[in-house]
Design a protein around this motif. Structure first.
Motif, PDB file in Angstrom:
ATOM      1  N   ILE A  38       0.699  43.837 -31.051  1.00  0.00           N
ATOM      2  CA  ILE A  38       0.758  43.557 -29.614  1.00  0.00           C
ATOM      3  C   ILE A  38       1.866  44.370 -28.949  1.00  0.00           C
ATOM      4  O   ILE A  38       3.047  44.233 -29.275  1.00  0.00           O
ATOM      5  N   ASN A  39       1.458  45.243 -28.015  1.00  0.00           N
ATOM      6  CA  ASN A  39       2.380  46.033 -27.184  1.00  0.00           C
ATOM      7  C   ASN A  39       3.411  46.814 -28.003  1.00  0.00           C
ATOM      8  O   ASN A  39       4.541  47.035 -27.549  1.00  0.00           O
ATOM      9  N   VAL A  76      -5.174  52.774 -36.985  1.00  0.00           N
ATOM     10  CA  VAL A  76      -4.132  52.100 -36.197  1.00  0.00           C
ATOM     11  C   VAL A  76      -4.422  52.191 -34.706  1.00  0.00           C
ATOM     12  O   VAL A  76      -5.180  53.063 -34.254  1.00  0.00           O
ATOM     13  N   GLY A  77      -3.820  51.295 -33.993  1.00  0.00           N
ATOM     14  CA  GLY A  77      -3.961  51.267 -32.548  1.00  0.00           C
ATOM     15  C   GLY A  77      -2.924  50.331 -31.953  1.00  0.00           C
ATOM     16  O   GLY A  77      -1.930  49.986 -32.599  1.00  0.00           O
ATOM     17  N   ILE A  78      -3.169  49.886 -30.725  1.00  0.00           N
ATOM     18  CA  ILE A  78      -2.246  48.989 -30.023  1.00  0.00           C
ATOM     19  C   ILE A  78      -3.057  47.955 -29.254  1.00  0.00           C
ATOM     20  O   ILE A  78      -4.059  48.300 -28.609  1.00  0.00           O
ATOM     21  N   TYR A  88      -6.919  44.563 -23.412  1.00  0.00           N
ATOM     22  CA  TYR A  88      -7.793  45.450 -24.174  1.00  0.00           C
ATOM     23  C   TYR A  88      -7.015  45.950 -25.381  1.00  0.00           C
ATOM     24  O   TYR A  88      -5.793  45.804 -25.470  1.00  0.00           O
ATOM     25  N   VAL A  89      -7.750  46.532 -26.318  1.00  0.00           N
ATOM     26  CA  VAL A  89      -7.153  47.094 -27.531  1.00  0.00           C
ATOM     27  C   VAL A  89      -7.488  48.576 -27.578  1.00  0.00           C
ATOM     28  O   VAL A  89      -8.639  48.971 -27.353  1.00  0.00           O
ATOM     29  N   ASN A 102       0.410  55.712 -27.420  1.00  0.00           N
ATOM     30  CA  ASN A 102       1.861  55.513 -27.367  1.00  0.00           C
ATOM     31  C   ASN A 102       2.441  55.935 -26.020  1.00  0.00           C
ATOM     32  O   ASN A 102       3.340  55.272 -25.484  1.00  0.00           O
ATOM     33  N   GLU A 103       1.961  57.026 -25.477  1.00  0.00           N
ATOM     34  CA  GLU A 103       2.496  57.490 -24.197  1.00  0.00           C
ATOM     35  C   GLU A 103       2.059  56.575 -23.051  1.00  0.00           C
ATOM     36  O   GLU A 103       2.811  56.373 -22.094  1.00  0.00           O
ATOM     37  N   PHE A 104       0.845  56.027 -23.135  1.00  0.00           N
ATOM     38  CA  PHE A 104       0.399  55.056 -22.136  1.00  0.00           C
ATOM     39  C   PHE A 104       1.315  53.828 -22.157  1.00  0.00           C
ATOM     40  O   PHE A 104       1.807  53.376 -21.117  1.00  0.00           O
ATOM     41  N   LEU A 105       1.569  53.301 -23.353  1.00  0.00           N
ATOM     42  CA  LEU A 105       2.454  52.140 -23.483  1.00  0.00           C
ATOM     43  C   LEU A 105       3.881  52.498 -23.070  1.00  0.00           C
ATOM     44  O   LEU A 105       4.544  51.731 -22.350  1.00  0.00           O
ATOM     45  N   SER A 106       4.360  53.664 -23.489  1.00  0.00           N
ATOM     46  CA  SER A 106       5.727  54.093 -23.172  1.00  0.00           C
ATOM     47  C   SER A 106       5.945  54.203 -21.671  1.00  0.00           C
ATOM     48  O   SER A 106       6.982  53.774 -21.147  1.00  0.00           O
TER      49      SER A 106
END
Length: 1003
Positions: A38-39, A76-78, A88-89, A102-106
């Motif tokens: 998660i996140n 792997v994913g987020i 969403y996943v 990673n850049e979307f989350l970052s």
């Protein structure tokens, strides 16, 4: 088939470690897993690596048994959530897909922007939405919907059947069994800060969210085989195998110059030879050979850019900022680092070998530790983040875990226990009683399962990563309050991936040195070359002060334990100080090796070495292992381990190796290899005992040498410019002791130290000639804005004329000006404190008069004739004690009811060895230690009435009867003992003395 697996890195949600998940999956015969925490992507690379590692290990085992081996395919994913709700996943198809996720989350972490309802289009990653009853969105090519088996009943009439190629099997995995689910409930309650019974159902995972066999899962969807086919097709297109490397490759920035590796080699070589001339002038062939050897290894290991980046940081600090730094740690073993001014430790002079930092067989990356002053480090950090591109620089993270009694508190809170109950359960003195308590047993059961689980991500003290390719290939970034992007894993994972960190650290000792040099220039008009270490270390006056063991305020050598050690060694030279800096460490001291070193230091001819190899390798330290290098040397030359294994074992001894299994294998290898060298079992056991006593505490010799250099610099300033040095110590918030001790030391230098004054004091302590004025910082209750405004207004518009002028110009409140009056900060008016208190109430009353503009005409308030008001020194002393924490112009001894000051003074203790004496001491500090029998004993430090230090020992049988009771003066009855020329008092009886009643209390 399992597209949504949570590990314990899904903080306060998942309950299983990555290792446990893989083990369970292998037991169930599962062939593919998708880790989607998660996140965060903390465990992504670890998951891929462990799947492949376990697969390789099991393949060999199964093939040997005649079975058909298999590997678990890792994907792997987020999982993206907002306010605890699943949005969403994202699942990475490949390495580029991982970067996109990673850049979307970052981006959203760094700029604190909520996730959108629908993510952007990812070129190399899939998006899976949770199934909803009214899901009508037209899905993109890379978008899918996951449906649980229990939701299949409403699928027959659902609009998504028109896009049936978009439906996937959805079986989230969060727990391992019923016990795991209960643990999950506790974690959710802790996360939501609520009672266990009040956690909403929609904030928990499903009770069925555990791994089952692939056949069971397929059977649940047998009426809709196309969903299974869609899921398998998606997984088949994913390939993250690139993240598994049999040999770790460096991920740091590979090239510093635009011309690449060859340009880096040329630049580093040129800088090294320029530095060689700067450091040595006409250098010898020995020095030249050493430099060439180091450059060859650096080039072979491709660390040129690492050295050049560090050089660039140092160059910026020196040339652009004028900052002083200390390069320490194993990097100080490097002659190249010395030539590049990364460190000031001469490795030739100290016979430091480069292999401690870097050698051809070393697989783990080394790093430099660079210290700056506590108030300058952030400037350097900002430079690094501006110097290198976005996504290519980040702070190293840390992962705190649930541990110790803090877990009991967390569990107790969610169970609704009272504070009293929780306190009793965390009280070690009630441990036996608690074990009979049913509630405590329940807490303990949860504690056993929760301890060492990840709790929260944080930021490393100073580690920075600078990468060649975007860091987001390997992690998403957080944005902690410090304001620098931070990776989501710790130094251990960084090392496994292949990152070497740049440690940009801080310490107050550098601030002491820097400000002292500035004050000397300002106060005495003298320029000091504080880097002239070669002169310092041969200065007989400095070495004499060092031998006396009274270097209060000096970096690393001022603590009671270090002062004692210096006197016991009669330390009067740099090399002995280097050794002392290492043997003071707890591991060396507790093993008895410190005592052995002191004994052998005073009688080197009587040293009996364990064997000839130990004599050859440890003759410099009289057969005692003092440095981390000694561990490497003994493991290599005595036990026959190669340098690589010896270095790994050394790292394990320093607590920097987290695989217990691998460590145990090395220990076995040590014994097996040592036996092959022909050593007796008894000898091997004793050598290993000495090695293992180093665990977590030993220094490298270069590290100790760096500390010793800084100690000499402090000692030089303390010896020749004591007033300015002590002011600098105070202004950089001291060191080992409380603030009053340094004020006392400043007074001992002959400086006239004054209480704060609004017409003379600044925020910090200032000094003019021999007049020192305490600053407003440190005055209890004085607000930060007033600490700043009072000197600013005075410097801008001149001295304050009187009380009224001061109040008008600063707009200070009644409560705040009362603090200053009580402390005597308005004594320039010529009025005593009580008269001023009357005046300020007459002028301000109980309302603050706001003055927002300059007055055209000065309006004065009425003056009243007051009778004389009593103002006593004792009352003022108590006021200073309240507002400063110590009385400046009144000794603590003078507050006592008794006039007795002891029959023996600290300076004469050596004349009373073996005798029982009575002494009076002003408490400075205490230290608690545990004995072999796990009982407590204490060491105390006191000042006598003449201001001299003396030390006490309080054994377990006396201390419970005669305990420490905080600050104040104590009457001490004890026996004088001497250890290697250092006298101290073994306490027999001990009591805190009563003080005179404050006149304020009488009023």
């Amino acid at each position: 088939m399992f597209l949504n697996v949570h590990s314990s890195y899904s903080l306060k949600y998942g309950t299983q470690s990555i290792e446990q998940i893989i083990e369970t999956a292998r037991t169930l015969g599962i062939h593919q897993l998708v880790l989607t925490d998660i996140n965060n992507s903390t465990g992504a690379v670890e998951f891929v690596r462990e799947c492949y590692r376990q697969g390789i290990a099991r393949e060999a085992d199964e093939t040997h048994k005649g079975n058909i081996p298999y590997r678990i395919k890792p994907v792997v994913g987020i999982e993206f959530r907002f306010q605890h709700q699943l949005l969403y996943v994202g699942i990475a198809r490949n390495k580029e897909g991982m970067r996109e996720l990673n850049e979307f989350l970052s981006y959203h972490n760094i700029y604190h922007i909520p996730f959108p309802e629908f993510p952007p289009h990812f070129e190399n990653a899939y998006v899976v939405y949770p199934f909803q009853k009214f899901f009508r969105r037209q899905l993109r090519e890379n978008e899918f919907v996951g449906i649980r088996s229990k939701q299949l009943g409403i699928l027959y009439s659902h609009p998504l059947l028109a896009q049936k190629e978009k439906l996937l099997v959805w079986h989230p995995v969060t727990v391992n069994n019923k016990l795991g689910y209960r643990l999950h409930e506790y974690l959710r309650a802790i996360d939501l800060n609520t009672l266990l019974s009040k956690v909403p159902e929609n904030q928990k995972c499903g009770k069925e969210e555990f791994l089952i066999t692939e056949n069971e899962l397929t059977k649940q969807f047998e009426r809709y085989p196309f969903i299974v086919e869609n899921t398998q097709r998606l997984i088949d297109t994913c390939d993250l195998s690139v993240y598994f490397e049999r040999e770790i490759k460096s991920k740091n920035k590979i090239h510093y110059t635009k011309s690449g590796i060859e340009g880096d080699k040329k630049m580093l070589r040129n800088l090294a030879f320029v530095g060689l001339k700067y450091r040595y002038g006409a250098y010898t062939q020995e020095v030249l050979n050493r430099l060439e050897k180091e450059l060859r290894i650096i080039e072979f290991k491709n660390y040129c850019a690492y050295f050049l980046i560090t050089f660039d940081i140092i160059r910026y600090a020196i040339n652009k900022c004028g900052f002083y730094h200390v390069g320490r740690g194993s990097g100080a073993n490097s002659l190249v680092a010395y030539c590049l001014r990364i460190t000031d430790v001469d490795p030739i002079d100290l016979d430091l070998y480069f292999e401690r930092f870097l050698h051809e067989k070393r697989t783990s990356p080394p790093d430099f530790d660079i210290d700056f002053s506590w108030d300058e480090r952030e400037t350097i950090q900002q430079y690094i983040f501006k110097r290198y591109p976005k996504w290519h620089v980040a702070f190293l993270g840390t992962m705190s875990t649930f541990k110790n009694r803090a877990i009991i508190r967390e569990i107790g809170k969610v169970l609704g226990l009272s504070k009293g109950e929780i306190d009793s359960f965390t009280d070690p003195h009630k441990e036996c009683e608690n074990l009979q308590n049913a509630t405590f047993k329940k807490l303990l059961a949860v504690y056993q399962h929760m301890q060492n689980m990840p709790n929260q991500r944080s930021i490393h003290a100073g580690g920075i990563l600078i990468s060649e390719e975007p860091i987001t290939y390997y992690t998403a970034l957080d944005m902690p309050p410090k304001g620098f992007a931070t990776v989501q894993w710790d130094m251990y994972e960084a090392e496994q991936i292949g990152y070497e960190k740049f440690d940009i650290l801080s310490q107050r000792g550098i601030g002491h040195i820097r400000e002292a040099v500035e004050l000397i220039k300002k106060n005495r008009n003298l320029e000091i070359d504080i880097h002239d270490f070669k002169t310092f270390k041969s200065d007989t006056r400095l070495n004499g002060v060092l031998k006396e063991g009274q270097p209060i305020g000096c970096f690393y050598i001022e603590s009671p334990a270090m002062r004692q050690l210096l006197k016991k060694l009669k330390c009067d030279n740099y090399l002995t100080l280097v050794a002392a800096s290492s043997i003071i460490r707890p591991g060396v001291a507790s093993s008895g090796m410190m005592k052995a070193y002191i004994e052998r230091y005073h009688a080197p001819d009587k040293v009996q070495y364990l064997c000839e190899v130990m004599k050859e390798q440890l003759h410099e330290t009289y057969g005692v292992m003092v440095y981390q290098e000694d561990v490497i040397k003994v493991c290599h030359y005595f036990a026959g381990l190669d340098l690589s294994d010896a270095d790994i074992l050394r790292k394990a001894m320093s607590g920097k190796y987290r695989s217990k299994l691998a460590f145990d294998e090395l220990v076995n290898k040590f014994f097996i290899s040592a036996r092959k060298q022909g050593h007796a079992e008894e000898l091997i056991t004793e050598v290993w005992r000495q090695i293992s006593s180093f665990a977590g505490y030993s220094f490298s010799k270069a590290h100790s040498a760096s500390f010793a250099v800084e100690s000499y610099q402090s000692l030089y300033l303390k010896t020749y410019f004591p007033m300015e040095f002590m002011v600098a110590v105070l202004n950089n918030y001291g060191g080992f002791y409380s603030r009053w001790v340094y004020v006392h030391e400043l007074q001992k230098t002959g400086a006239r130290v004054h209480l704060p004054c609004v017409n003379h004091s600044d925020e910090v302590v200032n000094i003019h000639g021999e007049e020192a004025w305490l600053g407003f910082i440190g005055v209890q209750g004085l607000e930060e804005k007033n600490i700043r405004i009072i000197p600013q207004e005075r410097h801008a518009n001149g001295l304050y004329l009187d009380l009224e002028d001061f109040v008008k110009r600063t707009c200070i409140s009644l409560e705040q000006v009362i603090i200053l009056i009580r402390l005597g900060a308005l004594r320039f008016t010529g009025k005593d404190r009580k008269t001023l208190l009357w005046d300020v109430h007459n002028y301000l009353g109980f309302k603050q008069k706001k003055v927002n503009h300059a007055e055209l005409f000065k309006l004065s308030y009425k003056n009243y004739e007051l009778p004389p008001l009593a103002d006593s020194a004792l009352e003022n002393a108590y006021t200073e004690l309240e507002l400063l924490g110590y009385p400046l112009n009144y000794k603590m001894f003078d507050l006592l009811k008794t006039s007795y000051r002891g029959e023996v003074m600290a300076a004469d203790l050596h004349l009373h060895v073996g005798k029982t004496v009575r002494m009076l001491g002003n408490y400075v500090c205490e230290k608690t230690v545990h004995t072999i029998k796990n009982t407590k004993m204490w060491f105390g430090t006191f000042l006598d009435v003449h201001g001299d230090f003396f030390d006490t020992t309080h054994f377990p049988n006396t201390t419970p009867i005669y305990p420490f009771k905080g600050k104040g003066c104590y009457l001490i009855l004890g026996k004088v003992v001497e250890d290697f020329g250092f006298p101290s008092v073994e306490v027999l009886k001990f009591a805190k003395l009563d003080v005179q009643l404050s006149p304020l209390a009488i009023d």
